[in-house]
Design a protein around this motif. Sequence first.
Motif, PDB file in Angstrom:
ATOM      1  N   SER A 136       0.828  -1.207   0.000  1.00 21.45           N
ATOM      2  CA  SER A 136       0.000   0.000   0.000  1.00 21.45           C
ATOM      3  C   SER A 136       0.861   1.256   0.000  1.00 21.45           C
ATOM      4  N   LYS A 137       1.949   1.236   0.757  1.00 26.88           N
ATOM      5  CA  LYS A 137       2.835   2.398   0.793  1.00 26.88           C
ATOM      6  C   LYS A 137       3.550   2.582  -0.547  1.00 26.88           C
ATOM      7  N   ASN A 138       3.961   1.484  -1.145  1.00 26.50           N
ATOM      8  CA  ASN A 138       4.625   1.578  -2.444  1.00 26.50           C
ATOM      9  C   ASN A 138       3.642   1.992  -3.536  1.00 26.50           C
ATOM     10  N   ASP A 139       2.425   1.476  -3.451  1.00 28.39           N
ATOM     11  CA  ASP A 139       1.405   1.849  -4.438  1.00 28.39           C
ATOM     12  C   ASP A 139       1.175   3.357  -4.430  1.00 28.39           C
ATOM     13  N   PHE A 140       1.116   3.938  -3.234  1.00 29.49           N
ATOM     14  CA  PHE A 140       0.875   5.386  -3.188  1.00 29.49           C
ATOM     15  C   PHE A 140       2.100   6.160  -3.664  1.00 29.49           C
ATOM     16  N   ASP A 141       3.289   5.704  -3.316  1.00 27.73           N
ATOM     17  CA  ASP A 141       4.503   6.368  -3.815  1.00 27.73           C
ATOM     18  C   ASP A 141       4.507   6.404  -5.341  1.00 27.73           C
ATOM     19  N   ILE A 142       4.201   5.265  -5.952  1.00 27.92           N
ATOM     20  CA  ILE A 142       4.186   5.182  -7.418  1.00 27.92           C
ATOM     21  C   ILE A 142       3.120   6.116  -7.986  1.00 27.92           C
ATOM     22  N   TRP A 143       1.936   6.090  -7.383  1.00 30.83           N
ATOM     23  CA  TRP A 143       0.851   6.961  -7.847  1.00 30.83           C
ATOM     24  C   TRP A 143       1.257   8.429  -7.757  1.00 30.83           C
ATOM     25  N   ALA A 144       1.855   8.821  -6.618  1.00 29.22           N
ATOM     26  CA  ALA A 144       2.247  10.220  -6.429  1.00 29.22           C
ATOM     27  C   ALA A 144       3.268  10.657  -7.481  1.00 29.22           C
ATOM     28  N   LEU A 145       4.252   9.813  -7.735  1.00 31.56           N
ATOM     29  CA  LEU A 145       5.284  10.167  -8.720  1.00 31.56           C
ATOM     30  C   LEU A 145       4.710  10.304 -10.126  1.00 31.56           C
ATOM     31  N   ASN A 146       3.631   9.585 -10.397  1.00 31.83           N
ATOM     32  CA  ASN A 146       3.055   9.598 -11.745  1.00 31.83           C
ATOM     33  C   ASN A 146       2.049  10.720 -11.977  1.00 31.83           C
ATOM     34  N   GLN A 147       1.753  11.493 -10.946  1.00 35.76           N
ATOM     35  CA  GLN A 147       0.757  12.544 -11.095  1.00 35.76           C
ATOM     36  C   GLN A 147       1.331  13.764 -11.828  1.00 35.76           C
ATOM     37  N   GLU A 148       0.572  14.263 -12.785  1.00 27.58           N
ATOM     38  CA  GLU A 148       0.976  15.496 -13.462  1.00 27.58           C
ATOM     39  C   GLU A 148       0.857  16.687 -12.527  1.00 27.58           C
ATOM     40  N   LYS A 149      -0.204  16.701 -11.722  1.00 33.08           N
ATOM     41  CA  LYS A 149      -0.400  17.776 -10.748  1.00 33.08           C
ATOM     42  C   LYS A 149       0.066  17.314  -9.377  1.00 33.08           C
ATOM     43  N   LYS A 150       0.848  18.156  -8.725  1.00 32.84           N
ATOM     44  CA  LYS A 150       1.382  17.834  -7.407  1.00 32.84           C
ATOM     45  C   LYS A 150       1.260  19.055  -6.506  1.00 32.84           C
ATOM     46  N   PRO A 151       1.246  18.870  -5.178  1.00 30.33           N
ATOM     47  CA  PRO A 151       1.325  20.034  -4.291  1.00 30.33           C
ATOM     48  C   PRO A 151       2.598  20.828  -4.609  1.00 30.33           C
ATOM     49  N   PHE A 152       2.576  22.128  -4.362  1.00 29.20           N
ATOM     50  CA  PHE A 152       3.747  22.937  -4.732  1.00 29.20           C
ATOM     51  C   PHE A 152       4.996  22.525  -3.958  1.00 29.20           C
ATOM     52  N   PHE A 153       4.818  21.940  -2.760  1.00 31.41           N
ATOM     53  CA  PHE A 153       5.904  21.229  -2.092  1.00 31.41           C
ATOM     54  C   PHE A 153       5.318  19.968  -1.484  1.00 31.41           C
ATOM     55  N   TRP A 154       6.026  18.863  -1.694  1.00 30.14           N
ATOM     56  CA  TRP A 154       5.595  17.608  -1.086  1.00 30.14           C
ATOM     57  C   TRP A 154       6.817  16.735  -0.845  1.00 30.14           C
ATOM     58  N   ALA A 155       6.727  15.885   0.151  1.00 35.82           N
ATOM     59  CA  ALA A 155       7.790  14.917   0.432  1.00 35.82           C
ATOM     60  C   ALA A 155       7.174  13.657   1.026  1.00 35.82           C
ATOM     61  N   GLY A 156       7.590  12.505   0.514  1.00 33.23           N
ATOM     62  CA  GLY A 156       7.235  11.217   1.093  1.00 33.23           C
ATOM     63  C   GLY A 156       8.443  10.677   1.837  1.00 33.23           C
ATOM     64  N   LEU A 157       8.249  10.260   3.075  1.00 35.50           N
ATOM     65  CA  LEU A 157       9.361   9.820   3.925  1.00 35.50           C
ATOM     66  C   LEU A 157       9.272   8.325   4.190  1.00 35.50           C
ATOM     67  N   LYS A 158      10.300   7.599   3.766  1.00 38.75           N
ATOM     68  CA  LYS A 158      10.350   6.154   3.993  1.00 38.75           C
ATOM     69  C   LYS A 158      10.936   5.903   5.385  1.00 38.75           C
ATOM     70  N   PHE A 159      10.048   5.791   6.376  1.00 37.12           N
ATOM     71  CA  PHE A 159      10.473   5.547   7.755  1.00 37.12           C
ATOM     72  C   PHE A 159      11.098   4.156   7.870  1.00 37.12           C
ATOM     73  N   PHE A 160      12.257   4.091   8.492  1.00 36.26           N
ATOM     74  CA  PHE A 160      12.869   2.796   8.794  1.00 36.26           C
ATOM     75  C   PHE A 160      12.368   2.326  10.168  1.00 36.26           C
ATOM     76  N   ASN A 161      13.176   1.709  11.003  1.00 38.27           N
ATOM     77  CA  ASN A 161      12.675   1.126  12.261  1.00 38.27           C
ATOM     78  C   ASN A 161      12.636   2.196  13.349  1.00 38.27           C
ATOM     79  N   VAL A 162      11.460   2.773  13.535  1.00 39.32           N
ATOM     80  CA  VAL A 162      11.296   3.895  14.454  1.00 39.32           C
ATOM     81  C   VAL A 162      10.989   3.376  15.856  1.00 39.32           C
TER      82      VAL A 162
END
Length: 321
Positions: free
Chosen positions: A144-170
């Motif tokens: 699910s997390k990877n699916d959304f990452d892929i979807w976000a990268l493929n969007q023509e329209k994006k927020p003017f600033f955005w960041a996805g953070l791959k959390f490791f072992n928190v």
Amino acid sequence: MIIVTGAAGFIGSCLIARLNELNFNYIVAVDDFSFPEKNKNLEGKNIMERVERTELAAWLDTNYQEVEFCFHIGARTDTTEFNKAIFDELNVDYSKMLWNKCIDYQIPLVYASSAATYGLGELGYDDNEALIPQLKPLNPYGDSKNDFDIWALNQEKKPFFWAGLKFFNVYGPNEYHKSRMASVIWHAFRQINETGSLRLFKSHRPDYTDGQQMRDFIYVKDLVSVCVFLMEHRKNSGIYNLGTGIARSFNDLGKSTFVAMGKEVNINYIDTPADIRDKYQYFTEANMNKLKSIGYDKPFYTLEEGVKDYVQNYLIPANYW
């Protein structure tokens, strides 16, 4: 106003604590507030408004002009849940809704992805966005997390600033409610308190000795420092790893916990359960060059420093942050 989804959870509540320390007090806390055991995490925090998770879209339509930033931390994170529909609803579709609202209303967005997207690490742990479609997570949560990452990268329209953070072992305070999904340090502290010893998984691979399986453990205080940096930075959009960049063994973790508790080290090893043995990660380590390249230069807690702070200032006195 600053929106924090997953506000009553582990990472969300710690992020609010850090924001409050920095005098950001107009916090909109979004969560499913029907779980009273998590609400302890919000006690004593400065929150302007609580919004039920299901009401956020409508709330934004009315209040968007007041919103300065959005941290989307909330998600279903249970790696033992295999109902894909749950993850599609809570992790994918909900994130798409919030992404689109942030575009419509010009709100910068930081969202939680996960190192679970890397699977067994066949392609390494490099946050090169070109590799993301090739990753093979091990469970529906990671999917699910990877699916959304892929979807976000493929969007023509994006927020003017955005960041996805791959959390490791928190790990860190306010995770008591996560039960089986809590960090190994939380479980280690409880085991040592109750039995005087710690059980770790044996190695079932000849290239690793027992307890020498390695993870990139990141203290939640470092994680929220990165979130605040990105809120202030607001450029160089993209997907970033968020670990320390240094893998440490479970033996190191166990020893650090014993030392922080002032107890003699006593570690025993048990078989890794057969149902997870073939999907068990023996090594994770975030490549952190990308985040450093955009100016994040604050040193991370070492495992020993983080465990000591967590155990002595939160677990032993039963404090929240």
